[in-house]
Design a protein around this motif. Structure first.
Motif, mmCIF file in Angstrom:
data_model
loop_
_atom_site.group_PDB
_atom_site.id
_atom_site.type_symbol
_atom_site.label_atom_id
_atom_site.label_comp_id
_atom_site.label_asym_id
_atom_site.label_seq_id
_atom_site.Cartn_x
_atom_site.Cartn_y
_atom_site.Cartn_z
ATOM 1 N N THR A 257 61.714 -19.664 -28.692
ATOM 2 C CA THR A 257 62.634 -20.091 -29.722
ATOM 3 C C THR A 257 64.076 -20.031 -29.407
ATOM 4 N N LEU A 258 64.378 -18.963 -28.624
ATOM 5 C CA LEU A 258 65.803 -18.954 -28.152
ATOM 6 C C LEU A 258 65.985 -20.037 -27.193
ATOM 7 N N VAL A 259 65.239 -20.149 -26.108
ATOM 8 C CA VAL A 259 65.731 -21.179 -25.195
ATOM 9 C C VAL A 259 65.583 -22.638 -25.655
ATOM 10 N N PRO B 285 63.756 -17.574 -18.537
ATOM 11 C CA PRO B 285 63.384 -16.405 -17.815
ATOM 12 C C PRO B 285 61.816 -16.405 -17.765
ATOM 13 N N ASP B 286 61.396 -15.979 -16.427
ATOM 14 C CA ASP B 286 59.873 -15.624 -16.305
ATOM 15 C C ASP B 286 59.393 -14.226 -16.812
ATOM 16 N N GLY B 287 60.420 -13.372 -17.279
ATOM 17 C CA GLY B 287 59.961 -11.979 -17.457
ATOM 18 C C GLY B 287 60.956 -11.244 -18.257
ATOM 19 N N ALA B 288 60.989 -9.960 -18.428
ATOM 20 C CA ALA B 288 61.862 -9.066 -19.189
ATOM 21 C C ALA B 288 62.214 -9.906 -20.609
ATOM 22 N N PHE B 289 63.462 -9.454 -21.087
ATOM 23 C CA PHE B 289 63.865 -10.241 -22.365
ATOM 24 C C PHE B 289 65.268 -10.647 -22.511
ATOM 25 N N TYR B 290 65.703 -11.061 -21.436
ATOM 26 C CA TYR B 290 67.084 -11.562 -21.121
ATOM 27 C C TYR B 290 67.297 -12.833 -20.752
ATOM 28 N N CYS B 291 68.075 -13.575 -20.816
ATOM 29 C CA CYS B 291 68.481 -14.861 -20.181
ATOM 30 C C CYS B 291 69.893 -14.739 -19.798
ATOM 31 N N ILE B 292 70.533 -15.591 -18.992
ATOM 32 C CA ILE B 292 71.948 -15.747 -18.837
ATOM 33 C C ILE B 292 72.153 -17.430 -19.201
ATOM 34 N N ALA B 293 73.041 -17.464 -20.232
ATOM 35 C CA ALA B 293 73.482 -18.998 -20.720
ATOM 36 C C ALA B 293 74.822 -19.269 -20.346
ATOM 37 N N ALA C 38 69.788 -11.194 -25.095
ATOM 38 C CA ALA C 38 68.689 -10.398 -25.543
ATOM 39 C C ALA C 38 67.993 -10.849 -26.326
ATOM 40 N N TYR C 39 66.727 -11.345 -26.121
ATOM 41 C CA TYR C 39 65.789 -11.928 -27.396
ATOM 42 C C TYR C 39 64.938 -10.907 -27.821
ATOM 43 N N TYR D 143 50.293 -3.778 -25.544
ATOM 44 C CA TYR D 143 50.774 -4.410 -24.322
ATOM 45 C C TYR D 143 50.795 -6.049 -24.887
ATOM 46 N N THR D 144 49.650 -6.576 -24.962
ATOM 47 C CA THR D 144 49.279 -7.918 -25.313
ATOM 48 C C THR D 144 50.029 -8.434 -26.465
ATOM 49 N N GLU D 145 50.183 -7.838 -27.585
ATOM 50 C CA GLU D 145 50.763 -8.405 -28.759
ATOM 51 C C GLU D 145 52.263 -8.181 -28.695
ATOM 52 N N THR D 146 52.893 -7.323 -27.866
ATOM 53 C CA THR D 146 54.380 -7.158 -27.564
ATOM 54 C C THR D 146 54.715 -8.262 -26.631
ATOM 55 N N ILE D 147 53.832 -8.424 -25.537
ATOM 56 C CA ILE D 147 54.134 -9.581 -24.635
ATOM 57 C C ILE D 147 54.251 -11.065 -25.429
ATOM 58 N N ALA D 148 53.152 -11.087 -26.342
ATOM 59 C CA ALA D 148 53.188 -12.556 -27.045
ATOM 60 C C ALA D 148 54.284 -12.741 -27.843
ATOM 61 N N LYS D 149 54.854 -11.554 -28.470
ATOM 62 C CA LYS D 149 56.068 -11.579 -29.141
ATOM 63 C C LYS D 149 57.345 -12.089 -28.587
ATOM 64 N N TYR D 150 57.446 -11.369 -27.371
ATOM 65 C CA TYR D 150 58.543 -11.663 -26.524
ATOM 66 C C TYR D 150 58.573 -13.150 -26.000
#
Length: 408
Positions: free
Chosen positions: A301-303, A317-325, A372-373, A288-295
């Motif tokens: 990077t994306l933002v 975004p504060d969570g998940a792995f999406y944003c609206i642009a 989706a990042y 979990y910790t490694e996956t969260i750090a990657k996201y």
């Protein structure tokens, strides 16, 4: 000749998948596509899950209980207890993906013509599932300008009618990445109790929260014992989208008993996928910790890349792995098709999800895309550079007015 149903005609196309024919054509032409349209992680599935299938001792691939393996449900209850969510195996119903959990929920709590209030933009399939159930989605509009935070409770209250059966949220949100605070959940809980409504929370992305934020589940509010329904899935948490295993959780016995009748009608969830999903719960905390750090690194990077593109607006975004642009274009769907059909840099282009499909309100989100990042940081950086060059060209009339086929 025979004709298809009105319900079938009303089913919306997926904004996530509708451009696939354009992508397939682009790939046949030799283009490499950075796929930012779909939440398919490249994170490795836990080895515990894969080994459980590789080393299975199954001799007859038989049905399971309609509610899913009891051993799996007991391990899920133990998992939730670590997140201050007190449930038992009898509160859990294993489903074929989170999608089936939502379909079972709507079938169990609504009748044709009933209404469900949903903050918009929302996960596009909510609209599809409501169409299947002949339920009306009533949107409460949130906006990019304030980071898609929870609209005022008064806005929800204005929309409640005798047909209102539930409020549905996604926490953290798909497509916005917004994370509802404990205070916001409490306000929704107050409203659900006041009007005797169900509060449904899609918590598929619970593990993925950033910047020291904390996820608060509706199941942590003891007042909601008879009102709360949670939908969850292994798809994103363990990078097991193809397993199609989810669950419906509620302390309301009538809800579980009713959903069980839908579960019995489809017989059982898939056996091998349950074996893998149960074993995934044995993944170490480091997964979990490694996956969260990657996201989180990918999000940053994306933002940063999007913020450097003139005319593009994006909320963090504060969570998940999406944003609206929000893009400096009039029609994001036309632009997304043009990207695949007409544009490339060194045979590379980008695939986006037009955000209008995440709204039920007419003309909302037409100049927005969901991103989706789920790619590595190098690819995300390259994708944003391509997007910037594409927007520069597209904003020229010569390119913007080019005919792009509606379908391929």
């Amino acid at each position: 000749m025979p004709i298809v149903s009105s319900k079938g005609k009303a089913m919306p196309e997926s904004p996530i998948r509708k451009l696939v024919p354009f992508a397939e054509k682009a790939e046949k032409e030799g283009k490499h596509i950075f796929r930012l349209n779909i939440g398919q992680p490249d994170i490795k599935t836990p080895i515990e899950a894969l080994n459980a299938v590789r080393n299975h001792t199954v001799e007859v691939l038989s049905y399971s209980h309609s509610a899913g393996f009891r051993s799996f449900r007991e391990k899920l209850a133990a998992y939730y207890s670590k997140h201050q969510i007190a449930i038992t195996a009898d509160n859990v119903l294993i489903t074929t993906g989170g999608s089936e959990a939502l379909i079972f929920t709507m079938g169990s709590i609504t009748d044709p013509g009933d209404e469900i209030i949903v903050p918009e933009p929302f996960y596009a399939n909510y609209y599809s599932f409501s169409t299947q159930s002949s339920v009306t989605v009533v949107p409460v509009i949130s906006s990019l300008e304030n980071g898609f935070n929870l609209p005022d409770i008064e806005e929800f209250e204005k929309l409640i009618t005798p047909k209102t059966k539930a409020i549905l949220i996604c926490n953290p949100g798909n497509p916005t990445g917004y994370l509802y605070s404990k205070e916001e959940i409490k306000k929704l809980a107050d409203l659900a109790i006041k009007y005797d409504l169900f509060l449904i929370s899609d918590e598929v992305y619970r593990e993925f929260v950033y910047d020291d934020s904390k996820h608060y589940s509706i199941l942590q509010d003891n007042r909601l014992a008879q009102h709360a329904i949670v939908v969850d899935s292994v798809s994103k948490r363990y990078s097991m989208c193809g397993a199609r295993i989810g669950c419906l959780i509620s302390k309301n016995k009538d809800v579980i008993d009713t959903a069980m009748k839908f579960a019995q009608a489809r017989l059982s969830p898939p056996t091998f996928a349950q074996i893998a999903s149960e074993a995934a719960l044995d993944a170490p905390a480091s997964y979990y910790t490694e996956t969260i750090a990657k996201y989180k690194a990918r999000r940053d990077t994306l933002v940063e890349g999007l913020q450097n593109i003139p005319g593009v607006k994006v909320s963090i975004p504060d969570g998940a792995f999406y944003c609206i642009a929000e893009l400096p274009v009039e029609d994001a769907e036309h632009f997304s098709k043009w990207l695949l059909d007409k544009f490339h840099i060194d045979n590379q282009t980008v695939m986006l999800a037009p955000a209008a499909g995440f709204y039920s309100s007419r003309d909302k989100g037409k100049n927005q895309v969901r991103i989706a990042y789920v790619l590595n940081r190098r690819d995300l950086s390259q994708a944003t550079k391509i997007l910037q060059l594409a927007l520069e060209k597209y904003q020229n009339d010569e390119y913007r007015i080019q005919e792009v086929p509606q379908k391929v």
